[in-house]
Design an enzyme around this catalytic site. Structure first.
Site, PDB file in Angstrom:
ATOM      1  N   HIS A  55       0.602  -0.711   0.136  1.00  0.00           N
ATOM      2  CA  HIS A  55      -0.328   0.192  -0.204  1.00  0.00           C
ATOM      3  C   HIS A  55       0.309   1.359   0.189  1.00  0.00           C
ATOM      4  O   HIS A  55       2.317   1.032   0.458  1.00  0.00           O
ATOM      5  CB  HIS A  55      -1.453   0.059   1.134  1.00  0.00           C
ATOM      6  CG  HIS A  55      -2.301   1.001   1.131  1.00  0.00           C
ATOM      7  ND1 HIS A  55      -2.016   2.223   1.300  1.00  0.00           N
ATOM      8  CD2 HIS A  55      -3.441   1.134   1.088  1.00  0.00           C
ATOM      9  CE1 HIS A  55      -2.844   2.791   1.311  1.00  0.00           C
ATOM     10  NE2 HIS A  55      -4.032   2.101   0.533  1.00  0.00           N
ATOM     11  N   GLU A  85      -4.157   1.702  -7.249  1.00  0.00           N
ATOM     12  CA  GLU A  85      -4.447   2.414  -6.014  1.00  0.00           C
ATOM     13  C   GLU A  85      -3.581   3.134  -6.816  1.00  0.00           C
ATOM     14  O   GLU A  85      -2.793   4.027  -6.320  1.00  0.00           O
ATOM     15  CB  GLU A  85      -4.091   2.224  -4.806  1.00  0.00           C
ATOM     16  CG  GLU A  85      -5.115   0.952  -4.483  1.00  0.00           C
ATOM     17  CD  GLU A  85      -5.554   1.204  -3.100  1.00  0.00           C
ATOM     18  OE1 GLU A  85      -6.790   1.318  -2.782  1.00  0.00           O
ATOM     19  OE2 GLU A  85      -4.870   1.555  -2.229  1.00  0.00           O
TER      20      GLU A  85
END
Ligand code: 13P
Length: 247
Positions: free
Chosen positions: A96, A165
């Site tokens: 992430h 993302e």
């Protein structure tokens, strides 16, 4: 199969399990439930309680990260894939942007992927360009590096989900336009085919997905689901995302 993954980040206490209860109730009644899987990634502190309580239900529990070593080590506050698996979690996010910005290099990420898969955790491998890289037209190059430096053919593609993302979209309310997103997703597919061959991991999208914009993503068939931050902390919003997607 589509994935609706709620990443709670630094949110939640044991009582927050009521959010899962509500999602579960909806899920049990939903006529579309066979078309998708719900996954929630709470903080480490809640993994065991949540994993135990939802063992036989339709919600899988995963962690938000893992350490890049197997079993045990003398690293303060580190949690290994082995420890995550042992409390009943089924998967982990890896890479992430929050963690990349805190020092997760490609080498570290490769070790994380390796040890997570070795411990039979599925992984959601996150990639994405920042605002500056997007502005300088470097998106495709950045994604190529992030994927090829970490993923390898020997890794079981069935246990890998790739989450695109874009960092500029996370928590900002901005989402890519359809044309741009399709181009990027097709590019990711191409790179994954180079790594894995014909059959590749699923690709999901994350970044400001909410109940009002989720339908916009439906046209892009290649998107196999969503990694949802802010909107996953409210059972109503999360449920509305699923409802509106299938509306
Ligand atoms: P938001 O949905 O809040 O933009 O967060 C996305 C994200 O980072 C999920 O991992």
């Amino acid at each position: 199969m589509k994935y609706f993954i709620g990443n709670w980040k630094m949110f939640g206490v044991p009582g927050s399990i009521n959010i899962l209860d509500k999602i579960n109730l909806f899920n049990l009644r939903d006529r579309n439930r066979k078309k998708y899987k719900v996954i929630i990634t709470p903080p480490y502190t809640l993994l065991e309680t949540f994993a135990k309580n939802f063992k036989s239900k339709k919600i899988l529990i995963g962690s938000q990260n893992c350490y890049h070593k197997d079993l045990y080590s003398s690293n303060t506050a580190a949690i290994s894939p082995y420890m995550i698996k042992k409390v009943g979690a089924k998967l982990t996010l890896i890479g992430h942007s929050d963690n990349r910005s805190e020092g997760d290099t490609d080498k570290i990420l490769k070790d994380k992927v390796f040890f997570a898969l070795k411990n039979n955790l599925k992984i959601v491998f996150c990639i994405g360009e920042n605002k500056k890289q997007k502005k300088n037209n470097q998106t495709l190059k950045v994604l190529h590096k992030q994927l090829t430096q970490v993923l390898e053919k020997r890794f079981n593609r069935n246990n890998i989900i790739v989450a695109y993302e874009p960092i500029w979209s996370i928590g900002t309310g901005k989402i890519p336009n359809q044309e741009e997103l399709l181009k990027t997703i097709l590019h990711i597919k191409k790179i994954l085919r180079k790594i894995f061959g014909k059959r590749i991991p699923s690709i999901i999208y994350g970044g400001s997905v909410d109940e009002t914009n989720v339908q916009k993503f439906r046209k892009i068939n290649e998107i196999n689901g969503f990694l949802i931050g802010g909107a996953s902390k409210s059972s109503k919003k999360f449920i509305d995302i699923i409802k509106n997607y299938y509306r």
